[in-house]
Each structure stands twice: as structure tokens, then as C-alpha cells.
Design a protein around this motif. Structure first.
Motif, PDB file in Angstrom:
ATOM      1  N   LEU A   1      49.538  29.622  37.999  1.00 16.37           N
ATOM      2  CA  LEU A   1      48.666  30.282  37.031  1.00 16.37           C
ATOM      3  C   LEU A   1      48.945  31.772  36.912  1.00 16.37           C
ATOM      4  O   LEU A   1      48.306  32.459  36.113  1.00 16.37           O
ATOM      5  N   LEU A   2      49.884  32.270  37.704  1.00 15.33           N
ATOM      6  CA  LEU A   2      50.296  33.666  37.609  1.00 15.33           C
ATOM      7  C   LEU A   2      51.791  33.797  37.333  1.00 15.33           C
ATOM      8  O   LEU A   2      52.347  34.885  37.451  1.00 15.33           O
ATOM      9  N   ASP A   3      52.427  32.703  36.967  1.00  7.70           N
ATOM     10  CA  ASP A   3      53.880  32.726  36.774  1.00  7.70           C
ATOM     11  C   ASP A   3      54.309  33.680  35.670  1.00  7.70           C
ATOM     12  O   ASP A   3      55.433  34.202  35.695  1.00  7.70           O
ATOM     13  N   ASP A   4      53.441  33.900  34.686  1.00  8.98           N
ATOM     14  CA  ASP A   4      53.799  34.784  33.576  1.00  8.98           C
ATOM     15  C   ASP A   4      53.174  36.169  33.702  1.00  8.98           C
ATOM     16  O   ASP A   4      53.203  36.956  32.762  1.00  8.98           O
ATOM     17  N   VAL A   5      52.629  36.469  34.889  1.00 12.70           N
ATOM     18  CA  VAL A   5      51.960  37.761  35.124  1.00 12.70           C
ATOM     19  C   VAL A   5      52.957  38.766  35.694  1.00 12.70           C
ATOM     20  O   VAL A   5      53.746  38.436  36.578  1.00 12.70           O
ATOM     21  N   ASP A   6      52.914  39.986  35.183  1.00 21.15           N
ATOM     22  CA  ASP A   6      53.839  41.029  35.615  1.00 21.15           C
ATOM     23  C   ASP A   6      53.205  42.059  36.546  1.00 21.15           C
ATOM     24  O   ASP A   6      53.900  42.676  37.362  1.00 21.15           O
ATOM     25  N   ILE A   7      51.885  42.274  36.432  1.00 22.48           N
ATOM     26  CA  ILE A   7      51.181  43.310  37.191  1.00 22.48           C
ATOM     27  C   ILE A   7      49.789  42.788  37.532  1.00 22.48           C
ATOM     28  O   ILE A   7      49.158  42.129  36.694  1.00 22.48           O
ATOM     29  N   ALA A   8      49.307  43.079  38.733  1.00 21.53           N
ATOM     30  CA  ALA A   8      47.990  42.602  39.160  1.00 21.53           C
ATOM     31  C   ALA A   8      47.103  43.768  39.591  1.00 21.53           C
ATOM     32  O   ALA A   8      47.540  44.644  40.345  1.00 21.53           O
ATOM     33  N   LEU A   9      45.841  43.731  39.129  1.00 22.52           N
ATOM     34  CA  LEU A   9      44.875  44.791  39.422  1.00 22.52           C
ATOM     35  C   LEU A   9      43.565  44.205  39.925  1.00 22.52           C
ATOM     36  O   LEU A   9      43.153  43.129  39.487  1.00 22.52           O
ATOM     37  N   MET A  10      42.921  44.902  40.810  1.00 30.54           N
ATOM     38  CA  MET A  10      41.519  44.666  41.107  1.00 30.54           C
ATOM     39  C   MET A  10      40.974  45.890  41.821  1.00 30.54           C
ATOM     40  O   MET A  10      41.727  46.688  42.404  1.00 30.54           O
TER      41      MET A  10
END
Length: 447
Positions: free
Chosen positions: A168-177
Motif C-alpha cells: 500500500l506504499l509501493d507508489d509512495v516517494d516521501i513519508a510524513l507524520m
């Protein structure tokens, strides 16, 4: 640059603060956050979003597309509470309480979602934003999670590695929280520890404690000797490895007048690198196995690779600092340090394969995970938090996503792929007896 987004978030202030309050009053433990899931989902749908649910576990996500090609940025909000039975707002049945601020994260995530629905706020941005309500960050309820794994519901005991594994994150480039913390302003350390979770069951032989103790094998003595031996290993821990170890006995015997035949010790080894954590875990198992053998007992090991060390991307740290200056003075910001946090988070798993950042914002007080933990300034913890995150997404994706492309080009990740990462993570798992008594009278240790 950010004003339109900030105003859009502010316009939904009442909804954001109401969400914090509602979620706080309905705390749920990891992978059981169905009421929180339903509440947030309803709010997202009221804003016009269509969400994709995880199905057999709580959690959902939705994508906000700018209509122009570019990177995808994910923003997380954590759904779960943790056991804190003495907390004034603890659930009387489960003991769960929001004593870590995840209710504020969910409210802030909703605030980001609300702000992005305003007219024209996406006009200068390229790419997309995934808003992800994710379950089970807290490392609790091991027996429940073991059952979920056994029946095939989950592969991993925490929410973020589970959604990473599911693709579910395969197409994600950057992660924030952003996490709420008992601090002022905003801060972000260089990183923080990872861990391995350990369960050791010492097995002896029961006998009458007064009448025939010589016929028994005392599992409690084996365990207590093992804890002493493990404690003696502490002097081999190097400062730069940031090792923390904190065992507990979760079962100490059955009745006081019988030699204990089963004792369970749970432990967590934290450290700054998976390799070092594995080495220390190996030493602890060796100590446990040796002490079990010394008493003629058995020990069964169940080690589980926990959260990976968290590496905060430097470019993303500076992005948050840039936007946080809109709300805080320079002396209220701490984004340029080399501090390393001793606590753990499954955001570490994400940062192993995706450029990620996990800053902290003020708005809560008391002791994290403690009975006195309260949201003392919900406006800061939720509304300002949502504004800062929204501003960072704008900074990353404006000007044809120039800043995001810089983050991607300069990323420094410990693993080249999620497959490589999970291979290392899974290698920390260990489920086997630690002592073998051979027919020739010798003893073999397996650790």
C-alpha cells in the motif's frame, strides 16, 4: 505561500478539535480500533473523500491528486491507544487510554484532509498526497497479535510494516507524520532506536515446595539467574549503540506451595542499528540458555523483530523547520541537532525504505504513556499541527515538486528495497528451544 492552506485548516478548527475529543474518549488498542476507524472514515466522507479500507484490520487511506504528475507524499495518523489502566480516561474494560497523543495525530490528519478540500489550494502543487489512518503503532497485546498472525490476518505485529508489506506504499516517494510531545515548539532528532521483542519461557518440573522440593526443577530460579546474567552483560554495551534493555516477568509460577514449573520473561532490546540489536539479542539468549541448563531446565525462545531504527531524512527535517518558523520563534525550534531518541516507532520501518521524517510538536503535558498525560493545548497539538503538515506538503510539491524531487534525489536509505528490508527484519525472528539434553549426558545450547 502557505496562507491559503492555513486559512483552510483554520476554517475547520471546530471539527478538528471535536475529533480529538471524541477519539480521546473512545480509546482502543492496536488492530482493534474499529470505532476510531468508523468515526474518522465518516468525517472524511463528509468532506467528500472516498476512502480505501484495509479490510480485515482497521485503517484506511485516500489520495488527493493535484492533477499534475509528480511524487506521492504520504501523511500518517495513528489510530491506537495503549494500556494505561490508571489514566482518568482509560476504558474501564480494556484499560486503554490515549496517553501518547495518537488522538491528536488523527485529528491533525483530518485537519490536513479538510484543508486540502478548499478551492484552489492545490493549484501550485504537482503530484499527490496520500492521507493514511494507520493502526497498531504501540507494541502491546502480543498474545492478541500472535493470534492474528497465526490465522493469517497479519504478517507483522505493527500497522506500518503491515501496510508496507501489503504493497500500500509501493507508489509512495516521501513519508510524513508529526507526534505530539511534552515539549515546547517543534523538534526533530536525527533518529531513534529500533528493537527486538523477546519472550523466553523457562520450563522446569513442579513438586511440593515444602515436602519434596528436591524432586522439582525450579523454573523461577532459572529465570532469575538468567535475568542476573543478562544484566551483567550491560557493561558490554557501547554508548554509540544506544542500547536499552528492560525485561519483565509476566508469569512467575502457579501457586506458592509448588516449585514453579513455568516462568515467562519478556524483554525488549533497543538499539541504533538492527545489526547491533541482533548481536545483543544473541548474547541475552546465550545467558538465558546457560542459566536454564545450569538448573536442568528448558527455555523456549520466541524472538520477534520489532520496529526498525528510525532515520529522519535531513532535507525533510529542514522542510519542517522552514514551515514551523511560521508559528514559532527560532529558540522554540530544534531541527539541527544530532540527538538520537531511545524510544521506538514503526515509522522506523518506513524510513528504512522511504525518505521519512517524524518531528514532535507541543500541546501535551504529563508523562508519555503515564496516567498524568493530557492534551493541555489541543489547538496547538491538532490545529497548528495540521497547518504545519499542510505547509510541508505545499513546500514539497510546489514549483513542479522541486523540493520533493531534491529529497528523492538525495535520499540515503539503509535498504535498497522493501524486500531487502523485510529479509533483515524477518531474520530477527527466532522460535526454538534453547537447551538440548543429549543421551550421552552432554548438553547442547541453541541461542
Amino acid at each position: 505561500m502557505y496562507q491559503k492552506l492555513f486559512e483552510a485548516v483554520e476554517a475547520h478548527k471546530d471539527m478538528i478539535l471535536a475529533a480529538e475529543e471524541a477519539i480521546k474518549k473512545n480509546p482502543e488498542l492496536g488492530f482493534r480500533e474499529w470505532k476510531t476507524h468508523a468515526y474518522l472514515k465518516a468525517r472524511f466522507e463528509e468532506l467528500g473523500y472516498t476512502v480505501t479500507e484495509l479490510g480485515n484490520i482497521p485503517g484506511f487511506y485516500t489520495d488527493v491528486d493535484t492533477g499534475r504528475p509528480g511524487p506521492k507524499v504520504v501523511v500518517f495518523g495513528e489510530l491506537d491507544a495503549l494500556p494505561c489502566p490508571g489514566h482518568p480516561l482509560a476504558d474501564p474494560e480494556t484499560g486503554a487510554a490515549h496517553a501518547c497523543g495518537h488522538n491528536c495525530q488523527c485529528a491533525a490528519l483530518l485537519g490536513v484532509a479538510a484543508g486540502l478540500t478548499a478551492p484552489n489550494v492545490l493549484d501550485e502543487m504537482s503530484g499527490s498526497i496520500r492521507l493514511f489512518a494507520v493502526p497498531a503503532e504501540e507494541g502491546v497485546s502480543s498474545a492478541f497479535r500472535e493470534e492474528l498472525k497465526k490465522n493469517g490476518t497479519v504478517r507483522y505485529f505493527a500497522g506500518k510494516p503491515e501496510v508496507l508489506y501489503r504493497g500500500l506504499l509501493d507508489d509512495v516517494d516521501i513519508a510524513l507524520m508529526v507526534h505530539q510531545k511534552e515539549t515546547k515548539g517543534m523538534s526533530c532528532p536525527k533518529g531513534s532506536n529500533g528493537n527486538v521483542r523477546k519472550k523466553a519461557t523457562f520450563i522446569g518440573k513442579s513438586a511440593h515446595a515444602g515436602g519434596a522440593p528436591h524432586k522439582g526443577l525450579n523454573a523461577l530460579y532459572a529465570a532469575s539467574n538468567a535475568l542476573a546474567a543478562a544484566n551483567a552483560i550491560r557493561e558490554t554495551f557501547r554508548e554509540q549503540d544506544k542500547i536499552r534493555m528492560h525485561p519483565i516477568i509476566t508469569k512467575g509460577g502457579n501457586v506458592v506451595n509448588a516449585i514453579p514449573d513455568e516462568v515467562v520473561v519478556e524483554n525488549m532490546i533497543r538499539g541504533a542499528a538492527y545489526g547491533t540489536i541482533c548481536d545483543i539479542s544473541h548474547k541475552i539468549n546465550r545467558a538465558y540458555a546457560g542459566c536454564a541448563a545450569a538448573m536442568g531446565c528448558q527455555v523456549h525462545f520466541q524472538d520477534l523483530g520489532g520496529s526498525a531504527p528510525r532515520y529522519n531524512d535531513e532535507n525533510l527535517r529542514q522542510a519542517f523547520k522552514t514551515v514551523a518558523k511560521e508559528f514559532y520563534s527560532e529558540n522554540e525550534l530544534d531541527f539541527d541537532n544530532n540527538n538520537w531518541g531511545p524510544a521506538c516507532s514503526d515509522m522506523g520501518d518506513i524510513s528504512s525504505v522511504i525518505p521519512a521524517v517524524h518531528p514532535f510538536i507541543a500541546g501535551v503535558s504529563g508523562t508519555g504513556h503515564g496516567v498524568d498525560y493530557v492534551v493541555s493545548d489541543p489547538y496547538t497539538a491538532c490545529v497548528i499541527c495540521a497547518k504545519v503538515i499542510s505547509g510541508v506538503t505545499k513546500l514539497l510539491l510546489c514549483d513542479d515538486a522541486a523540493y520533493a524531487k531534491k529529497v528523492i534525489a538525495e535520499k540515503k536509505l539503509p535498504y535498497a528495497s522493501k524486500e531487502e528490508f523485510f529479509k533483515v527484519k524477518d531474520a530477527l525472528n527466532f522460535d526454538q528451544d534453547g537447551v538440548f539434553y543429549n543421551e550421552d549426558g552432554t548438553v547442547t545450547l541453541n541461542f
